[in-house]
Write an enzyme that holds these catalytic residues in place. Structure first.
Site, PDB file in Angstrom:
ATOM      1  N   HIS A 191      -2.629  -3.216  -3.312  1.00 30.61           N
ATOM      2  CA  HIS A 191      -3.992  -3.020  -2.799  1.00 30.61           C
ATOM      3  C   HIS A 191      -4.971  -2.883  -3.972  1.00 30.61           C
ATOM      4  O   HIS A 191      -6.088  -3.392  -3.931  1.00 30.61           O
ATOM      5  CB  HIS A 191      -4.028  -1.781  -1.897  1.00 30.61           C
ATOM      6  CG  HIS A 191      -5.233  -1.716  -1.014  1.00 30.61           C
ATOM      7  ND1 HIS A 191      -5.548  -0.615  -0.264  1.00 30.61           N
ATOM      8  CD2 HIS A 191      -6.217  -2.623  -0.770  1.00 30.61           C
ATOM      9  CE1 HIS A 191      -6.673  -0.857   0.409  1.00 30.61           C
ATOM     10  NE2 HIS A 191      -7.096  -2.066   0.124  1.00 30.61           N
TER      11      HIS A 191
ATOM     12  N   HIS B 169       0.831  -1.211   0.000  1.00 29.34           N
ATOM     13  CA  HIS B 169       0.000   0.000   0.000  1.00 29.34           C
ATOM     14  C   HIS B 169       0.863   1.258   0.000  1.00 29.34           C
ATOM     15  O   HIS B 169       2.007   1.213   0.401  1.00 29.34           O
ATOM     16  CB  HIS B 169      -0.813   0.094   1.299  1.00 29.34           C
ATOM     17  CG  HIS B 169      -1.679  -1.051   1.625  1.00 29.34           C
ATOM     18  ND1 HIS B 169      -3.028  -1.041   1.398  1.00 29.34           N
ATOM     19  CD2 HIS B 169      -1.404  -2.241   2.208  1.00 29.34           C
ATOM     20  CE1 HIS B 169      -3.562  -2.188   1.825  1.00 29.34           C
ATOM     21  NE2 HIS B 169      -2.593  -2.934   2.318  1.00 29.34           N
ATOM     22  N   TYR B 170       0.244   2.364  -0.373  1.00 29.46           N
ATOM     23  CA  TYR B 170       0.785   3.657   0.059  1.00 29.46           C
ATOM     24  C   TYR B 170      -0.197   4.261   1.042  1.00 29.46           C
ATOM     25  O   TYR B 170      -1.386   3.922   1.044  1.00 29.46           O
ATOM     26  CB  TYR B 170       1.111   4.604  -1.101  1.00 29.46           C
ATOM     27  CG  TYR B 170      -0.014   5.063  -2.012  1.00 29.46           C
ATOM     28  CD1 TYR B 170      -1.243   5.505  -1.534  1.00 29.46           C
ATOM     29  CD2 TYR B 170       0.194   5.111  -3.389  1.00 29.46           C
ATOM     30  CE1 TYR B 170      -2.233   5.962  -2.378  1.00 29.46           C
ATOM     31  CE2 TYR B 170      -0.794   5.560  -4.251  1.00 29.46           C
ATOM     32  CZ  TYR B 170      -2.012   5.986  -3.735  1.00 29.46           C
ATOM     33  OH  TYR B 170      -2.989   6.428  -4.583  1.00 29.46           O
ATOM     34  N   THR B 171       0.313   5.176   1.885  1.00 33.20           N
ATOM     35  CA  THR B 171      -0.537   5.725   2.956  1.00 33.20           C
ATOM     36  C   THR B 171      -1.430   6.860   2.470  1.00 33.20           C
ATOM     37  O   THR B 171      -2.484   7.105   3.051  1.00 33.20           O
ATOM     38  CB  THR B 171       0.328   6.278   4.095  1.00 33.20           C
ATOM     39  OG1 THR B 171       1.210   7.277   3.555  1.00 33.20           O
ATOM     40  CG2 THR B 171       1.129   5.174   4.767  1.00 33.20           C
TER      41      THR B 171
ATOM     42  N   ASP C  13      -3.629   2.157  -5.005  1.00 33.87           N
ATOM     43  CA  ASP C  13      -2.295   2.109  -4.409  1.00 33.87           C
ATOM     44  C   ASP C  13      -1.652   0.731  -4.542  1.00 33.87           C
ATOM     45  O   ASP C  13      -2.365  -0.269  -4.591  1.00 33.87           O
ATOM     46  CB  ASP C  13      -2.345   2.547  -2.932  1.00 33.87           C
ATOM     47  CG  ASP C  13      -3.229   1.671  -2.042  1.00 33.87           C
ATOM     48  OD1 ASP C  13      -4.350   1.345  -2.444  1.00 33.87           O
ATOM     49  OD2 ASP C  13      -2.777   1.311  -0.931  1.00 33.87           O
TER      50      ASP C  13
ATOM     51  N   GLU D   5       2.482  -0.825   4.593  1.00 35.35           N
ATOM     52  CA  GLU D   5       2.161   0.531   4.151  1.00 35.35           C
ATOM     53  C   GLU D   5       3.455   1.290   3.881  1.00 35.35           C
ATOM     54  O   GLU D   5       4.367   1.308   4.711  1.00 35.35           O
ATOM     55  CB  GLU D   5       1.384   1.291   5.250  1.00 35.35           C
ATOM     56  CG  GLU D   5      -0.060   0.867   5.419  1.00 35.35           C
ATOM     57  CD  GLU D   5      -1.024   1.509   4.413  1.00 35.35           C
ATOM     58  OE1 GLU D   5      -0.567   2.295   3.554  1.00 35.35           O
ATOM     59  OE2 GLU D   5      -2.224   1.201   4.494  1.00 35.35           O
TER      60      GLU D   5
HETATM   61 ZN   LIG Z   1      -4.060   0.620   0.576  1.00 34.64          ZN
END
Ligand SMILES: [Zn+2]
Length: 234
Positions: free
Chosen positions: A134, A27-29, A144, A92
């Site tokens: 994700h 993921h990215y935040t 993401d 993340e």
């Molecule tokens: Zn995510």
């Protein structure tokens, strides 16, 4: 002390797993700072978390023990499975995301991710085909970590599948229905077809994301399935 984890910051947002670990989700935040991300991933009101958060400088923060179920994937689907949180380790990456100024990922962050992911994949014997974005498991809702994420770097370390380069069939699948069946077989939720194609493109052909099924997209999917079914990849 764990040499791959620089800081422990336990989050209250977890519960017990209902499935064995067979996946890793990246993921990215989409937050402005690592501190803001850490606060959100530990906020009982937010009901979200991940096992690890990696700062742009490459600091690895552990929030949830891998044996527990962290809450990062939300409503998701991959290869027939809907409780992705139970089956996965969630990582993340601190990043502004598409919402706050999409940009390349910092090399230091990827240099911290590689050994951590290597350990996770080896420890749980996670197939390369199950190291996913994700956006792969929630194509209708998520983008993401996005098209700038360096999947090919991870692929060189055998941590995810590489993009196919040689094609045995130039333009397989003679109609869109056959393509969607194949896309579902590979793993994607095709409830929203255009979004599923966009997610596939974001991961496998990031230079052109338009949700349209073209010959190149068909060829990439066919080769991915062929390689996986032959056991060349798994
Ligand atoms: Zn995510």
């Amino acid at each position: 002390m764990d040499e791959l984890v620089h800081r422990e910051a336990p989050s209250p947002n977890w519960n017990e797993r209902a499935l064995p670990i067979t996946m890793a989700v990246l993921h990215y935040t989409e937050m402005e700072s690592c501190d803001a991300s850490l606060a959100r991933l530990s906020d009982p009101e937010a009901q979200v978390s991940a096992h690890y958060l990696i700062s742009e400088e490459g600091q690895v923060i552990r929030l949830v023990d891998e044996s527990k179920r962290a809450w990062h994937a939300g409503a998701s689907y991959w290869r027939g499975l809907r409780d992705v949180n139970s089956a996965s380790v969630g990582i993340e990456l601190q990043h502004p995301g598409h919402g706050l100024g999409y940009r390349e990922f910092d090399d230091r962050q990827i240099e911290a991710l590689v050994p951590l992911l290597h350990r996770i994949v080896r420890k749980h014997n996670i197939p390369r085909a199950n190291v996913v974005a994700h956006s792969d498991v929630a194509p209708a809702r998520k983008t993401d970590p996005g098209e700038l994420f360096p999947w090919e770097t991870l692929a060189r370390y055998r941590l995810c599948l590489p993009r196919p380069e040689k094609f045995e069939v130039g333009d397989p699948f003679d109609n869109d229905a056959a393509f969607y069946l194949a896309l579902e077989r590979f793993g994607y939720d095709i409830a929203d077809g255009k979004k599923a194609v966009e997610a596939f493109q974001r991961r496998w052909r990031p230079e052109k994301i338009n949700g349209e099924i073209d010959g190149q997209v068909r060829a990439i999917l066919f080769q991915l399935l062929l390689d996986r079914d032959r056991g060349l990849t798994r």
